[in-house]
Design a protein around this motif. Structure first.
Motif, PDB file in Angstrom:
ATOM      1  N   TYR A  77      28.543  82.769  62.207  1.00  0.00           N
ATOM      2  CA  TYR A  77      29.710  82.290  62.934  1.00  0.00           C
ATOM      3  C   TYR A  77      30.945  82.395  62.047  1.00  0.00           C
ATOM      4  N   GLU A  80      38.209  83.569  64.066  1.00  0.00           N
ATOM      5  CA  GLU A  80      39.260  84.582  63.988  1.00  0.00           C
ATOM      6  C   GLU A  80      40.570  83.921  64.381  1.00  0.00           C
ATOM      7  N   HIS A  81      41.571  84.009  63.499  1.00  0.00           N
ATOM      8  CA  HIS A  81      42.831  83.332  63.802  1.00  0.00           C
ATOM      9  C   HIS A  81      43.944  83.902  62.947  1.00  0.00           C
ATOM     10  N   THR A  88      39.746  81.644  67.488  1.00  0.00           N
ATOM     11  CA  THR A  88      38.656  82.018  68.395  1.00  0.00           C
ATOM     12  C   THR A  88      37.326  81.975  67.653  1.00  0.00           C
ATOM     13  N   ILE A  90      33.807  83.161  66.917  1.00  0.00           N
ATOM     14  CA  ILE A  90      33.098  84.433  67.040  1.00  0.00           C
ATOM     15  C   ILE A  90      31.701  84.286  66.454  1.00  0.00           C
ATOM     16  N   SER A  97      29.110  91.506  67.709  1.00  0.00           N
ATOM     17  CA  SER A  97      29.963  90.326  67.686  1.00  0.00           C
ATOM     18  C   SER A  97      30.467  90.010  69.092  1.00  0.00           C
ATOM     19  N   SER A  99      32.537  86.596  71.558  1.00  0.00           N
ATOM     20  CA  SER A  99      33.272  85.340  71.535  1.00  0.00           C
ATOM     21  C   SER A  99      32.429  84.192  72.092  1.00  0.00           C
ATOM     22  N   GLN A 101      34.217  81.237  72.275  1.00  0.00           N
ATOM     23  CA  GLN A 101      35.333  80.304  72.380  1.00  0.00           C
ATOM     24  C   GLN A 101      35.181  79.371  73.585  1.00  0.00           C
ATOM     25  N   ARG A 102      34.562  79.881  74.637  1.00  0.00           N
ATOM     26  CA  ARG A 102      34.363  79.045  75.823  1.00  0.00           C
ATOM     27  C   ARG A 102      33.528  77.812  75.501  1.00  0.00           C
ATOM     28  N   ASN A 104      33.491  76.386  72.436  1.00  0.00           N
ATOM     29  CA  ASN A 104      34.041  75.737  71.251  1.00  0.00           C
ATOM     30  C   ASN A 104      34.165  74.235  71.500  1.00  0.00           C
TER      31      ASN A 104
END
Length: 618
Positions: A77, A80-81, A88, A90, A97, A99, A101-102, A104
């Motif tokens: 994990y 990314e920012h 986000t 990842i 790879s 996402s 983010q949903r 998080n």
């Protein structure tokens, strides 16, 4: 003092959404270490949100926690920012790879905190009020330092890292060592000047488990007569049951469907009302003797969709489409679609495979005899056929079609089986519904419920009639809903139990929008587009975490302990009066009280409304 939990800790093994291993670990941690003044709410209904845990202390504040059982060894994990965009989450697995983010959890608890502050705590002081709200994240199977480092960018972006005591993040180290203050720093606080008893009551009604969710864990309780209908069949296999509102007609039908499934039978349950199917499915799963998956192994369809399915399965899609271009909607529904389905079944002969050992029809007063005739042809030899009805709720004017001659032609003989004791309605509501039926419905159509002798009328029941001459009725309906959701209501009333009913999709949608302007979400069936409204009906169920809003037609057969019903100032004909009677009888008794408010513009009903315990003229 024993700690309050909702649901009660004895019910944790019976939740519809079972606790994960990590969630159970966290519950046990809080239950063991927290002072008893802290209440624990498990998977509460929060206006469409479902956090894992909410903690509430009337003197200190509120805490919402998201629990993640993630195994950080299964994937790698990273965040990314950059300095200007949302970080986000990842994950990488097998070189790929993607996402996450949903999922998080930092974003989730941030949303929970914002909504708690802006919606559920209107009495909080601006700015300082945030000090009574903790938004925490727990990873029961991960190292504390690892998760703190991984999610640091998210916490910083949301400015949550500035106040770590109100936005804690912890892992297995703190849990295993019993370090309560690492998991929940504010647990050490004994008092907050920002908290009040009124605020506590505001919050509690949002958090308490809805009546529907609690009921779903209980087996169906039947009296001797009801049980006999569930566990037996007549010699011919045909049975018709007539019952008053709240007498358990739907309970008997759904339980019988589950009983037959347990005997290895293929069962079809048919209604006219699309939304009623969810209610019946939720009842069937509660029958203790049910064997098999009642939701998937029983066929649940409304009548016209069943007809459509026959057309499509047997290759008559074009003929089906042509019906709607050559006839009116009402003509298609009443006559041409059932006739086409019957024609297809007759023409299919041995090739018609969708046959059943039992066909059960709820709200039979909404059906026409020719519909029943078509359904009979889908039965196997010696098929069981059950029809339940209440002519008092004849909102479509179809009950008069069931003459004695029609009944004989439909396969019935002898008199109706009767269910006349109401177990649903509170005593006071039953009396007012009976008064309404005597005053406004044809005597030959009235089937009044009788009181359960066990009910001594001790259960609180708030009945309120608001007659509106001047004023914005959409605002008034919203205010009446919110009145029930304030500290004036029962402390055990969940906001998700609130139900709004009216007879106009346009008006209902306006009420839903105005609730939305206040941040209150509703699951509803009011879309102006017919196809979208039908989709909404399919998705309408009481277990949703939001306020319920639908038409009187769609709520037929359902029940709720807290209702607001709107009546327009229109012609008081038989159909509209029967529909109103149906709405008045949707109230469900509850040991801690139930409530029904009617907002009415009808001058014809004003004098009747004055007989209610609470009457207001606006």
């Amino acid at each position: 003092m024993a700690r309050f939990t909702s649901p009660d800790r004895s019910q944790l093994d019976m939740l519809r959404q079972p606790l994960t291993d990590g969630e159970r670990m966290v519950f046990n941690f809080f239950d063991h270490h927290l002072p008893e003044e802290w209440e624990i709410y498990i998977q509460p209904h929060l206006n469409g949100l479902r956090p894992d845990f909410v903690l509430l202390n009337p003197k200190v504040g509120i805490a919402v926690f998201e629990v993640k059982d993630w195994d950080f060894n299964a994937m790698s994990y990273r965040m990314e920012h950059n300095t200007s965009s949302l970080p986000t989450l990842i994950a990488t697995k097998d070189g790929m790879s993607f996402s996450l983010q949903r999922d998080n959890p930092i974003e989730k608890v941030y949303q929970y905190k914002e909504e708690l502050y802006n919606l559920y705590c209107p009495r909080l002081q601006r700015g300082a009020g945030f000090s009574v709200i903790t938004a925490g994240t727990i990873f029961p199977f991960a190292n504390d330092n690892y998760v703190k480092k991984l999610f640091a960018p998210s916490l910083k972006y949301r400015k949550m890292s500035q106040y770590p005591q109100y936005n804690p993040i912890s892992g297995k180290n703190a849990l295993h060592s019993g370090d309560l203050y690492a998991v929940f720093p504010e647990a050490r606080r004994l008092y907050s000047g920002q908290m009040s008893d009124l605020m506590y009551k505001d919050l509690r009604n949002w958090l308490i488990e809805p009546d529907f969710s609690e009921t779903q864990r209980k087996p169906i309780m039947l009296d001797k007569v009801q049980r006999s209908f569930v566990t037996s069949r007549t010699k011919s296999g045909y049975r018709r049951i007539r019952g008053a509102a709240g007498s358990g007609k739907s309970l008997v039908l759904a339980a019988r469907a589950a009983e037959l499934l347990g005997q290895g039978k293929q069962v079809l349950v048919v209604t006219f009302n699309i939304t009623l199917l969810h209610y019946l499915m939720d009842i069937a799963v509660r029958w203790p003797q049910a064997k098999g998956k009642t939701r998937s192994d029983i066929t649940w369809l409304n009548f016209h969709y069943w007809c459509k399915r026959i057309c499509l399965e047997q290759g008559y899609a074009e003929e089906y489409d042509n019906l709607w271009t050559t006839h009116s909607v009402q003509q298609v529904l009443k006559f041409y679609l059932p006739a086409l389905a019957e024609k297809i079944i007759d023409a299919s002969g041995n090739n018609f495979l969708s046959q059943y050992d039992a066909i059960l029809v709820d709200e039979g007063q909404d059906f026409l005899p020719n519909w029943w005739s078509v359904l009979r042809k889908a039965g196997k030899p010696d098929c069981e056929m059950l029809l339940v009805a209440d002519a008092t709720q004849d909102i479509y004017g179809t009950a008069k079609s069931w003459t004695d001659e029609a009944m004989i032609g439909a396969g019935f003989s002898g008199s109706w089986a009767e269910l006349d004791v109401s177990y649903r309605l509170p005593q006071l509501a039953m009396e007012k519904a009976a008064d309404f039926a005597r005053q406004f419905l044809p005597p030959e159509m009235v089937n009044l419920p009788k009181s359960d002798q066990i009910d001594m009328g001790l259960e609180p029941c708030g009945l309120r009639w608001v007659h509106v001459v001047n004023g914005d009725v959409t605002d008034i309906c919203c205010e009446e809903l919110l009145r029930l959701s304030t500290s004036a209501s029962s402390e055990t009333l969940a906001i998700a139990d609130l139900t709004f009913l009216c007879n106009s999709r346009k008006f209902g949608l306006e009420v839903v929008k105005k609730l939305g302007y206040r941040g209150i979400r509703a699951v509803h069936t009011f879309d102006a587009d017919e196809k979208e409204s039908r989709r909404q009906k399919i998705g309408f169920y009481m277990g949703d975490a939001r306020i319920k809003a639908t038409t009187l037609h769609s709520f037929k057969g359902w029940e709720s302990r807290s209702l607001v019903l709107f009546i327009e100032n229109g012609e008081a004909n038989h159909k509209t009066l029967a529909l109103l009677y149906t709405g008045l009888t949707r109230l469900k008794r509850h040991p801690d009280g139930s409530s029904l408010t009617v907002v009415s513009q009808s001058s014809a009903l004003c004098e009747y409304g004055k007989s209610w315990p609470s009457f207001e003229y606006l």
